[in-house]
Design a protein around this motif. Sequence first.
Motif, PDB file in Angstrom:
ATOM      1  N   TYR A  11      48.156  43.019  45.381  1.00 10.18           N
ATOM      2  CA  TYR A  11      47.667  42.695  44.039  1.00 10.18           C
ATOM      3  C   TYR A  11      48.377  43.576  43.007  1.00 10.18           C
ATOM      4  O   TYR A  11      48.988  44.586  43.342  1.00 10.18           O
ATOM      5  CB  TYR A  11      46.146  42.884  43.966  1.00 10.18           C
ATOM      6  N   ILE A  15      46.941  47.249  45.321  1.00 11.19           N
ATOM      7  CA  ILE A  15      46.186  47.116  46.586  1.00 11.19           C
ATOM      8  C   ILE A  15      46.869  46.097  47.485  1.00 11.19           C
ATOM      9  O   ILE A  15      47.144  44.967  47.070  1.00 11.19           O
ATOM     10  CB  ILE A  15      44.725  46.697  46.325  1.00 11.19           C
ATOM     11  N   ALA A  17      46.337  43.716  50.106  1.00 13.72           N
ATOM     12  CA  ALA A  17      45.189  43.026  50.700  1.00 13.72           C
ATOM     13  C   ALA A  17      45.532  42.430  52.063  1.00 13.72           C
ATOM     14  O   ALA A  17      44.677  42.362  52.935  1.00 13.72           O
ATOM     15  CB  ALA A  17      44.690  41.946  49.758  1.00 13.72           C
ATOM     16  N   PRO A  36      35.201  43.128  58.027  1.00 14.20           N
ATOM     17  CA  PRO A  36      34.352  43.847  57.074  1.00 14.20           C
ATOM     18  C   PRO A  36      34.680  43.489  55.628  1.00 14.20           C
ATOM     19  O   PRO A  36      35.719  42.890  55.341  1.00 14.20           O
ATOM     20  CB  PRO A  36      34.671  45.318  57.363  1.00 14.20           C
ATOM     21  N   GLY A  38      36.086  43.509  52.136  1.00 19.84           N
ATOM     22  CA  GLY A  38      37.358  44.050  51.660  1.00 19.84           C
ATOM     23  C   GLY A  38      38.493  43.927  52.665  1.00 19.84           C
ATOM     24  O   GLY A  38      39.612  44.384  52.415  1.00 19.84           O
ATOM     25  N   ALA A  39      38.237  43.276  53.795  1.00 20.86           N
ATOM     26  CA  ALA A  39      39.251  43.169  54.856  1.00 20.86           C
ATOM     27  C   ALA A  39      40.429  42.283  54.450  1.00 20.86           C
ATOM     28  O   ALA A  39      41.551  42.475  54.922  1.00 20.86           O
ATOM     29  CB  ALA A  39      38.607  42.609  56.125  1.00 20.86           C
ATOM     30  N   HIS A 195      30.267  36.361  57.435  1.00 18.16           N
ATOM     31  CA  HIS A 195      29.698  37.633  57.891  1.00 18.16           C
ATOM     32  C   HIS A 195      28.540  37.368  58.849  1.00 18.16           C
ATOM     33  O   HIS A 195      27.838  38.290  59.231  1.00 18.16           O
ATOM     34  CB  HIS A 195      29.132  38.412  56.691  1.00 18.16           C
TER      35      HIS A 195
HETATM   36  N1  LIG Z   1      42.040  40.049  42.088  1.00 18.47           N
HETATM   37  C1  LIG Z   1      42.160  41.208  42.733  1.00 18.47           C
HETATM   38  N2  LIG Z   1      42.839  42.237  42.167  1.00 18.47           N
HETATM   39  C2  LIG Z   1      42.982  43.401  42.812  1.00 18.47           C
HETATM   40  N3  LIG Z   1      42.509  43.668  44.038  1.00 18.47           N
HETATM   41  C3  LIG Z   1      41.822  42.696  44.655  1.00 18.47           C
HETATM   42  C4  LIG Z   1      41.604  41.425  44.033  1.00 18.47           C
HETATM   43  N4  LIG Z   1      40.885  40.654  44.887  1.00 18.47           N
HETATM   44  C5  LIG Z   1      40.663  41.401  45.975  1.00 18.47           C
HETATM   45  N5  LIG Z   1      41.225  42.633  45.851  1.00 18.47           N
HETATM   46  C6  LIG Z   1      41.225  43.710  46.861  1.00 18.47           C
HETATM   47  O1  LIG Z   1      41.887  43.219  48.016  1.00 18.47           O
HETATM   48  C7  LIG Z   1      41.228  43.643  49.199  1.00 18.47           C
HETATM   49  C8  LIG Z   1      40.794  42.430  50.016  1.00 18.47           C
HETATM   50  O2  LIG Z   1      39.806  41.717  49.287  1.00 18.47           O
HETATM   51  P1  LIG Z   1      39.180  40.331  49.788  1.00 18.47           P
HETATM   52  O3  LIG Z   1      38.340  39.812  48.669  1.00 18.47           O
HETATM   53  O4  LIG Z   1      40.248  39.457  50.311  1.00 18.47           O
HETATM   54  O5  LIG Z   1      38.245  40.841  50.993  1.00 18.47           O
HETATM   55  P2  LIG Z   1      37.130  40.072  51.817  1.00 18.47           P
HETATM   56  O6  LIG Z   1      37.423  40.314  53.252  1.00 18.47           O
HETATM   57  O7  LIG Z   1      37.047  38.658  51.393  1.00 18.47           O
HETATM   58  O8  LIG Z   1      35.805  40.842  51.400  1.00 18.47           O
HETATM   59  P3  LIG Z   1      34.284  40.315  51.306  1.00 18.47           P
HETATM   60  O9  LIG Z   1      33.829  40.109  52.714  1.00 18.47           O
HETATM   61  O10 LIG Z   1      33.571  41.452  50.644  1.00 18.47           O
HETATM   62  O11 LIG Z   1      34.286  39.061  50.490  1.00 18.47           O
HETATM   63  C9  LIG Z   1      40.059  44.511  48.734  1.00 18.47           C
HETATM   64  O12 LIG Z   1      40.496  45.857  48.785  1.00 18.47           O
HETATM   65  C10 LIG Z   1      39.831  44.086  47.302  1.00 18.47           C
HETATM   66  O13 LIG Z   1      39.308  45.134  46.529  1.00 18.47           O
END
Ligand SMILES: Nc1ncnc2c1ncn2[C@@H]1O[C@H](COP(=O)(O)OP(=O)(O)OP(=O)(O)O)[C@@H](O)[C@H]1O
Length: 228
Positions: A11, A15, A17, A36, A38-39, A195
Amino acid sequence: MINMQGVRKTYQNGIQALNNMNIHIGKEEFVYVVGPSGAGKSTFIKLIIRELKPTEGTIYVNETNLGELRKKQIPYLRRKIGVVFQDFKLFPNMSVFENIAFALEVIGEPGNRIKPRVMEVLELVQLKDKARYKPRELSGGEQQRVAIGRAMVNKPAILIADEPTGNLDPETAWSIMGTLEDINHRGTTVVMATHNSHIVNKLKKRVIAIDSGNIVRDEMRGAYSYEA
Ligand SMILES: Nc1ncnc2c1ncn2[C@@H]1O[C@H](COP(=O)(O)OP(=O)(O)OP(=O)(O)O)[C@@H](O)[C@H]1O
């Protein structure tokens, strides 16, 4: 059907991702994506529906290379992929029928084809008797079934569900799983980020586990976690 090679997503805030994702999801599979908070699960889904572009790597959906897709072609991709979210995202002022019909109207489906197709979909999601209701008059499970109906009305090859049972009580969640299984048995590939360890452990399917942006496990008939 869905193929990712060397996919990385960083991103703008730096970050990372997803790191080097390599995955193939075949026709008519039913896959859980777990991991988990943020995964990277939502990022994975957003890449498939082309809401996001990868920083690196190649993504094919239905033989379409998303990297070569022009902006104006994105609506065509979206017709091949139905998407359902945790919070349903229904139009509050439209009836159940109108919510589903809308997805056909926006793609210019001829008027005389809309009603029969919407009725078919209402049958699929078992909401024929609630066609005139507004979303606020429905239970959470019924609202999610409207969202599934809307996602399926274009007969997409793939249904993506991001935490579809997240707002539902356990019993309602199971009924939604029944609908998703039915859709899968009729030939649609289903990719579901969740989840819900109970469902994943009981209703065995392929499990792709993501942690810190990496696939850490990919098992047929897998469990929610190693310990489960
Ligand atoms: N638009 C964005 N801008 C910056 N960082 C982002 C953005 N969207 C997600 N992230 C970061 O990317 C990483 C992965 O996020 P993601 O939303 O894909 O996780 P997730 O597995 O879907 O989490 P959850 O189960 O909480 O929905 C995290 O560290 C999050 O903070």
